[in-house]
Design an enzyme around this catalytic site. Structure first.
Site, PDB file in Angstrom:
ATOM      1  N   ARG A  82     -16.184  -4.241  11.956  1.00 46.75           N
ATOM      2  CA  ARG A  82     -16.185  -5.301  10.938  1.00 46.75           C
ATOM      3  C   ARG A  82     -15.741  -6.621  11.540  1.00 46.75           C
ATOM      4  NH1 ARG A  82     -12.938  -2.761   6.012  1.00 46.75           N
ATOM      5  NH2 ARG A  82     -13.353  -4.781   5.046  1.00 46.75           N
ATOM      6  N   HIS A 105      -4.444  -9.136   1.555  1.00 46.84           N
ATOM      7  CA  HIS A 105      -4.707  -7.839   2.185  1.00 46.84           C
ATOM      8  C   HIS A 105      -4.899  -7.965   3.689  1.00 46.84           C
ATOM      9  CE1 HIS A 105      -6.063  -6.065  -1.909  1.00 46.84           C
ATOM     10  NE2 HIS A 105      -4.753  -6.107  -1.782  1.00 46.84           N
ATOM     11  N   TYR A 157     -12.608  -0.976  11.985  1.00 49.33           N
ATOM     12  CA  TYR A 157     -12.230  -2.400  11.890  1.00 49.33           C
ATOM     13  C   TYR A 157     -12.779  -3.214  13.055  1.00 49.33           C
ATOM     14  CZ  TYR A 157      -9.588  -1.319   7.773  1.00 49.33           C
ATOM     15  OH  TYR A 157      -9.265  -0.920   6.492  1.00 49.33           O
ATOM     16  N   ASN A 195     -18.451 -13.475 -11.843  1.00 50.47           N
ATOM     17  CA  ASN A 195     -18.794 -12.230 -11.168  1.00 50.47           C
ATOM     18  C   ASN A 195     -20.261 -11.885 -11.433  1.00 50.47           C
ATOM     19  OD1 ASN A 195     -17.361 -10.134  -9.543  1.00 50.47           O
ATOM     20  ND2 ASN A 195     -18.196  -8.762 -11.111  1.00 50.47           N
TER      21      ASN A 195
HETATM   22  C1  BV8 Z   1       0.297  -1.430  -3.573  1.00 46.30           C
HETATM   23  C2  BV8 Z   1      -8.085  -4.219   2.774  1.00 46.30           C
HETATM   24  C3  BV8 Z   1       2.638  -1.363  -4.067  1.00 46.30           C
HETATM   25  C4  BV8 Z   1      -8.654  -3.087   3.551  1.00 46.30           C
HETATM   26  C5  BV8 Z   1      -7.947  -3.299   0.536  1.00 46.30           C
HETATM   27  C6  BV8 Z   1      -3.232   4.510  -9.639  1.00 46.30           C
HETATM   28  C7  BV8 Z   1      -3.410   3.531 -10.601  1.00 46.30           C
HETATM   29  C8  BV8 Z   1      -3.250   2.184 -10.297  1.00 46.30           C
HETATM   30  C9  BV8 Z   1      -2.929   1.779  -8.999  1.00 46.30           C
HETATM   31  C10 BV8 Z   1      -2.784   2.739  -8.044  1.00 46.30           C
HETATM   32  C11 BV8 Z   1      -2.931   4.096  -8.349  1.00 46.30           C
HETATM   33  N1  BV8 Z   1      -2.721   4.797  -7.215  1.00 46.30           N
HETATM   34  C12 BV8 Z   1      -2.438   3.929  -6.188  1.00 46.30           C
HETATM   35  C13 BV8 Z   1      -2.473   2.675  -6.699  1.00 46.30           C
HETATM   36  C14 BV8 Z   1      -2.213   1.430  -5.956  1.00 46.30           C
HETATM   37  C15 BV8 Z   1      -3.418   1.081  -5.106  1.00 46.30           C
HETATM   38  C16 BV8 Z   1      -4.666   0.981  -5.962  1.00 46.30           C
HETATM   39  O1  BV8 Z   1      -4.840   0.015  -6.711  1.00 46.30           O
HETATM   40  N2  BV8 Z   1      -5.559   1.991  -5.841  1.00 46.30           N
HETATM   41  C17 BV8 Z   1      -6.794   1.967  -6.586  1.00 46.30           C
HETATM   42  C18 BV8 Z   1      -7.889   2.648  -5.754  1.00 46.30           C
HETATM   43  C19 BV8 Z   1      -6.570   2.678  -7.917  1.00 46.30           C
HETATM   44  N3  BV8 Z   1      -3.119  -0.204  -4.502  1.00 46.30           N
HETATM   45  C20 BV8 Z   1      -2.438  -0.266  -3.342  1.00 46.30           C
HETATM   46  O2  BV8 Z   1      -2.122   0.692  -2.681  1.00 46.30           O
HETATM   47  C21 BV8 Z   1      -2.016  -1.673  -2.907  1.00 46.30           C
HETATM   48  N4  BV8 Z   1      -0.598  -1.647  -2.611  1.00 46.30           N
HETATM   49  O3  BV8 Z   1       0.012  -1.165  -4.717  1.00 46.30           O
HETATM   50  O4  BV8 Z   1       1.601  -1.498  -3.089  1.00 46.30           O
HETATM   51  C22 BV8 Z   1       3.099  -2.716  -4.445  1.00 46.30           C
HETATM   52  C23 BV8 Z   1       2.403  -3.443  -5.416  1.00 46.30           C
HETATM   53  C24 BV8 Z   1       2.881  -4.710  -5.762  1.00 46.30           C
HETATM   54  C25 BV8 Z   1       4.016  -5.232  -5.154  1.00 46.30           C
HETATM   55  C26 BV8 Z   1       4.666  -4.491  -4.181  1.00 46.30           C
HETATM   56  C27 BV8 Z   1       4.220  -3.235  -3.827  1.00 46.30           C
HETATM   57  C28 BV8 Z   1      -2.733  -2.114  -1.664  1.00 46.30           C
HETATM   58  C29 BV8 Z   1      -4.221  -2.113  -1.890  1.00 46.30           C
HETATM   59  C30 BV8 Z   1      -4.913  -2.825  -0.735  1.00 46.30           C
HETATM   60  C31 BV8 Z   1      -6.019  -1.970  -0.156  1.00 46.30           C
HETATM   61  N5  BV8 Z   1      -6.781  -2.775   0.811  1.00 46.30           N
HETATM   62  N6  BV8 Z   1      -8.575  -4.097   1.410  1.00 46.30           N
HETATM   63  C32 BV8 Z   1     -10.079  -3.352   3.958  1.00 46.30           C
HETATM   64  O5  BV8 Z   1     -10.692  -4.357   3.541  1.00 46.30           O
HETATM   65  O6  BV8 Z   1     -10.562  -2.514   4.733  1.00 46.30           O
HETATM   66  S1  BV8 Z   1      -8.678  -3.000  -0.949  1.00 46.30           S
HETATM   67  C33 BV8 Z   1     -10.245  -3.647  -1.055  1.00 46.30           C
HETATM   68  O7  BV8 Z   1     -10.872  -3.138  -2.241  1.00 46.30           O
HETATM   69  C34 BV8 Z   1     -10.285  -5.135  -1.300  1.00 46.30           C
HETATM   70  O8  BV8 Z   1      -9.340  -5.822  -0.533  1.00 46.30           O
HETATM   71  C35 BV8 Z   1     -10.054  -5.300  -2.765  1.00 46.30           C
HETATM   72  O9  BV8 Z   1      -8.678  -5.419  -3.056  1.00 46.30           O
HETATM   73  C36 BV8 Z   1     -10.471  -3.972  -3.308  1.00 46.30           C
HETATM   74  C37 BV8 Z   1     -11.564  -4.149  -4.341  1.00 46.30           C
HETATM   75  O10 BV8 Z   1     -12.621  -4.704  -3.677  1.00 46.30           O
HETATM   76  P1  BV8 Z   1     -13.384  -5.981  -4.293  1.00 46.30           P
HETATM   77  O11 BV8 Z   1     -13.014  -7.145  -3.451  1.00 46.30           O
HETATM   78  O12 BV8 Z   1     -13.178  -6.117  -5.751  1.00 46.30           O
HETATM   79  O13 BV8 Z   1     -14.842  -5.539  -3.985  1.00 46.30           O
HETATM   80  P2  BV8 Z   1     -15.716  -4.494  -4.826  1.00 46.30           P
HETATM   81  O14 BV8 Z   1     -16.833  -4.052  -3.943  1.00 46.30           O
HETATM   82  O15 BV8 Z   1     -14.822  -3.473  -5.460  1.00 46.30           O
HETATM   83  O16 BV8 Z   1     -16.299  -5.405  -5.996  1.00 46.30           O
HETATM   84  C38 BV8 Z   1     -17.146  -6.472  -5.645  1.00 46.30           C
HETATM   85  C39 BV8 Z   1     -17.440  -7.208  -6.934  1.00 46.30           C
HETATM   86  O17 BV8 Z   1     -18.266  -8.325  -6.603  1.00 46.30           O
HETATM   87  C40 BV8 Z   1     -18.220  -6.359  -7.928  1.00 46.30           C
HETATM   88  O18 BV8 Z   1     -17.637  -6.542  -9.213  1.00 46.30           O
HETATM   89  C41 BV8 Z   1     -19.635  -6.946  -7.883  1.00 46.30           C
HETATM   90  O19 BV8 Z   1     -20.244  -6.926  -9.155  1.00 46.30           O
HETATM   91  C42 BV8 Z   1     -19.360  -8.367  -7.469  1.00 46.30           C
HETATM   92  N7  BV8 Z   1     -20.459  -8.992  -6.731  1.00 46.30           N
HETATM   93  C43 BV8 Z   1     -21.331  -8.403  -5.862  1.00 46.30           C
HETATM   94  N8  BV8 Z   1     -22.181  -9.347  -5.387  1.00 46.30           N
HETATM   95  C44 BV8 Z   1     -21.816 -10.536  -5.963  1.00 46.30           C
HETATM   96  C45 BV8 Z   1     -20.719 -10.315  -6.805  1.00 46.30           C
HETATM   97  N9  BV8 Z   1     -20.136 -11.289  -7.524  1.00 46.30           N
HETATM   98  C46 BV8 Z   1     -20.636 -12.533  -7.386  1.00 46.30           C
HETATM   99  N10 BV8 Z   1     -21.700 -12.828  -6.599  1.00 46.30           N
HETATM  100  C47 BV8 Z   1     -22.302 -11.858  -5.872  1.00 46.30           C
HETATM  101  N11 BV8 Z   1     -23.365 -12.163  -5.094  1.00 46.30           N
END
Ligand code: BV8
Length: 235
Positions: free
Chosen positions: A55, A105, A52, A197
């Site tokens: 970053r 987040h 971090y 997106n």
């Molecule tokens: C929680 C901070 C309970 C850290 C982040 C099984 C099934 C379902 C869910 C779960 C499961 N097991 C566990 C879970 C829950 C879990 C989860 O979802 N896991 C996933 C892996 C399955 N979630 C959690 O633990 C969350 N907490 O659930 O608590 C709760 C819930 C509700 C209420 C009370 C309690 C906490 C999750 C937070 C994690 N922290 N970030 C850091 O940054 O270091 S996550 C991080 O990745 C991001 O913050 C974001 O949320 C996530 C996804 O990233 P994106 O932003 O979407 O980026 P990505 O690269 O994935 O995609 C980029 C997109 O942009 C692409 O589509 C691409 O095509 C597009 N793109 C690229 N270039 C461009 C573009 N679009 C436009 N223009 C461009 N030029």
């Protein structure tokens, strides 16, 4: 017309901030799921702090892009009728002109004290465990929501999603919950939903409309559409 905008890493991609899942999805050689967890922090605090710190330092090397600036313009025109929630922990929305940004987040430019739970503005490094400005104890960690931790502001976000006429998702893969579930929740409460997106995401099937291309092109065009159409006209 009340609009809720959710952004993800894709909106910062054209500013030079790497996304999580494009290319090989590595950050400083790590997969975010391996580093962004309380377990990783307990097991390897220095590695996580350095991840971090790097970053946070990189923020000085990037600039907001036209997508961030367009959302800043939209806030100026819509005021309280716009609710901006981001999954991003960078400060590019703020530097692009948005003044009310909900970082569900957390933020790189903030530190969280594990002793007194203060959230303090932070721009330096944390790996050397400086004293908390409020309690003096050396237990500052990144103020970032890790996997398994509860996102910030969920109550307020759910209220905003329930009253939204339009929900717009920009630059997110729809891979992480609860953010990935916002589109369905908003639609269940009557909102029209739009995805901007680069390519179809995991959530695309849930959207009323999806436009694919770079955020730096799609977002300014959409904001011009909203502002040009008259603020109370249906979009
Ligand atoms: C929680 C901070 C309970 C850290 C982040 C099984 C099934 C379902 C869910 C779960 C499961 N097991 C566990 C879970 C829950 C879990 C989860 O979802 N896991 C996933 C892996 C399955 N979630 C959690 O633990 C969350 N907490 O659930 O608590 C709760 C819930 C509700 C209420 C009370 C309690 C906490 C999750 C937070 C994690 N922290 N970030 C850091 O940054 O270091 S996550 C991080 O990745 C991001 O913050 C974001 O949320 C996530 C996804 O990233 P994106 O932003 O979407 O980026 P990505 O690269 O994935 O995609 C980029 C997109 O942009 C692409 O589509 C691409 O095509 C597009 N793109 C690229 N270039 C461009 C573009 N679009 C436009 N223009 C461009 N030029």
């Amino acid at each position: 017309m009340h609009i809720v905008v959710l952004t993800g890493a894709g909106i910062s991609a054209e500013s030079g901030v790497p996304t999580f899942r494009d290319a090989d999805g590595l950050w400083e050689g790590h997969h975010v799921e391996d580093v962004a967890t309380p377990e990783a922090y307990e097991a390897q605090p220095t590695m996580v702090q350095e991840f971090y710190d790097a970053r946070r330092a990189a923020l000085a090397t990037v600039e907001p892009n036209p997508a961030h600036q367009a959302l800043g313009r939209l806030e100026q025109e819509l005021g309280d009728d716009l609710f901006l929630v981001t999954q991003n922990i960078d400060d590019l929305h703020e530097r692009g002109g948005s003044t009310r940004v909900h970082h569900m987040h957390g933020e790189l430019r903030s530190a969280l004290c594990r002793a007194c739970h203060a959230r303090v503005e932070w721009t330096g490094t944390l790996v050397d465990y400086p004293p908390c400005p409020r309690c003096g104890i050396t237990e500052l960690r990144p103020d970032v929501v890790w996997f398994g931790e509860i996102p910030y502001g969920m109550d307020e976000i759910m209220v905003e999603l329930q009253r939204a006429d339009l929900f717009v998702s920009i630059g997110t893969s729809g891979a992480v919950y609860p953010a990935a579930g916002f589109v369905q929740f908003a639609a269940r409460h009557g909102a029209r939903t739009l995805e901007l997106n680069l390519v179809p995401s995991e959530g695309t099937p849930f959207f009323t409309e999806a436009r694919h291309g770079p955020a730096g092109v799609l977002v300014p065009a959409w904001v011009d559409e909203v502002l040009g159409s008259g603020l109370d006209a249906p979009v």
